[in-house]
Design an enzyme around this catalytic site. Sequence first.
Site, PDB file in Angstrom:
ATOM      1  N   GLU A 114       0.850  -1.323   0.075  1.00 51.18           N
ATOM      2  CA  GLU A 114      -0.085  -0.131   0.033  1.00 51.18           C
ATOM      3  C   GLU A 114       0.865   1.245  -0.039  1.00 51.18           C
ATOM      4  O   GLU A 114       0.602   2.406  -0.769  1.00 51.18           O
ATOM      5  CB  GLU A 114      -0.819  -0.014   1.139  1.00 51.18           C
ATOM      6  CG  GLU A 114      -1.758   1.034   1.339  1.00 51.18           C
ATOM      7  CD  GLU A 114      -2.993   1.265   0.662  1.00 51.18           C
ATOM      8  OE1 GLU A 114      -3.007   1.023  -0.755  1.00 51.18           O
ATOM      9  OE2 GLU A 114      -4.118   1.097   0.950  1.00 51.18           O
ATOM     10  N   THR A 120      -4.897   8.584  -5.812  1.00 52.63           N
ATOM     11  CA  THR A 120      -4.904   8.649  -4.156  1.00 52.63           C
ATOM     12  C   THR A 120      -3.801   9.645  -3.878  1.00 52.63           C
ATOM     13  O   THR A 120      -3.841  10.567  -2.961  1.00 52.63           O
ATOM     14  CB  THR A 120      -4.607   7.648  -3.591  1.00 52.63           C
ATOM     15  OG1 THR A 120      -5.711   6.640  -3.734  1.00 52.63           O
ATOM     16  CG2 THR A 120      -4.517   7.654  -2.015  1.00 52.63           C
TER      17      THR A 120
HETATM   18  N1  HSE Z   1      -7.591   7.549   3.884  1.00 51.16           N
HETATM   19  C1  HSE Z   1      -7.031   7.492   2.375  1.00 51.16           C
HETATM   20  C2  HSE Z   1      -7.334   8.872   1.870  1.00 51.16           C
HETATM   21  C3  HSE Z   1      -7.408   6.442   1.616  1.00 51.16           C
HETATM   22  O1  HSE Z   1      -8.354   9.505   1.876  1.00 51.16           O
HETATM   23  O2  HSE Z   1      -6.312   9.638   1.460  1.00 51.16           O
HETATM   24  C4  HSE Z   1      -6.853   6.366   0.454  1.00 51.16           C
HETATM   25  O3  HSE Z   1      -6.542   5.226  -0.010  1.00 51.16           O
END
Ligand code: HSE
Length: 313
Positions: free
Chosen positions: A132, A184
């Site tokens: 990840e 992301t």
């Molecule tokens: N919690 C993370 C974000 C999840 O909102 O950036 C993204 O994988």
Amino acid sequence: MSFSRAEAYAPATVANLGVGFDIIGLALEGMGDRATVTFKDRPGIVFSKISGDGGMLPRDPEQNVASVSARAFLDHMGETRGIEIQLNKGLPLSSGLGSSAASAVVAVVALNKLYGEPYSRQELLPFCLEGEALVSGYHADNVAPCLLGGITLVAGISVDAIQPLPAPDDLHIALVTPKVAVPTAEARAVMPSHVPLKTLIFQTGRVAQLVDALHRGDLRALGEAIGLDKVAEPARAHLIPGLAQAREAAKDAGALGVFIGGAGPTLCALCDDGVIAERVARALQAVYCALNLTSEICATRVDNRGSVVLRAE
Ligand code: HSE
């Protein structure tokens, strides 16, 4: 008992759960990734096949989340043999449905099975996090519910920071994923590095309400708290087309609360009934249709199983 080949499944996840930025996530029923991992005499990791990704994912084992997680596990085991991975992506990329976490988890869960499952799902967390981290840094809010299922509190990245939260039986979730990619890394780059004290007090209050509502099974209070994100949502709203209209349409159709799934662009609407969730999903799609954007919708529930081994031989 050890095996030479194992196939595993890892579910979609949404994390953040609105106000709980990077600290609460949930697993979703009915959508996920599959992987088959096979031992090879030759050292190294190779992908025999990756499907469902439209050719987007790297085939280089040093650049792919699944193989990087698998490598962390193999190194830990002191393994000299290599493996072949066949990865079947059921989850869209860059959509806020935990695609990278599912890749990381599915490979490690299958690999753990090859050794006769020496580790519990929770203990697999550190290996999955290595994968990840390749795409979005060390955060466990997708990986933990993906491994364990249900709704999880993720108070850090160590195994003992993971705590299951109660998932109300009557919780239904409508999802819409408009066809816009929100990587992301990009969505994390727009996050503020500081928040004012007033915002902190408001946000922590909503997180506390959310956790309390889960413990009491109070879906109305949950829906109210979850959509009041004053930190991630304002910073990311410009990345999610139609957010305000979608929220209004979902609420009009009976949703209790609406929030950005993970880093987006998926939007999640909490409902207390399956028929309402279907109606809310259709209302969300109509918003994107009016904006000339194609979208995928579904009405689903919390997946309480998490990652599973499908077969081993
Ligand atoms: N919690 C993370 C974000 C999840 O909102 O950036 C993204 O994988």
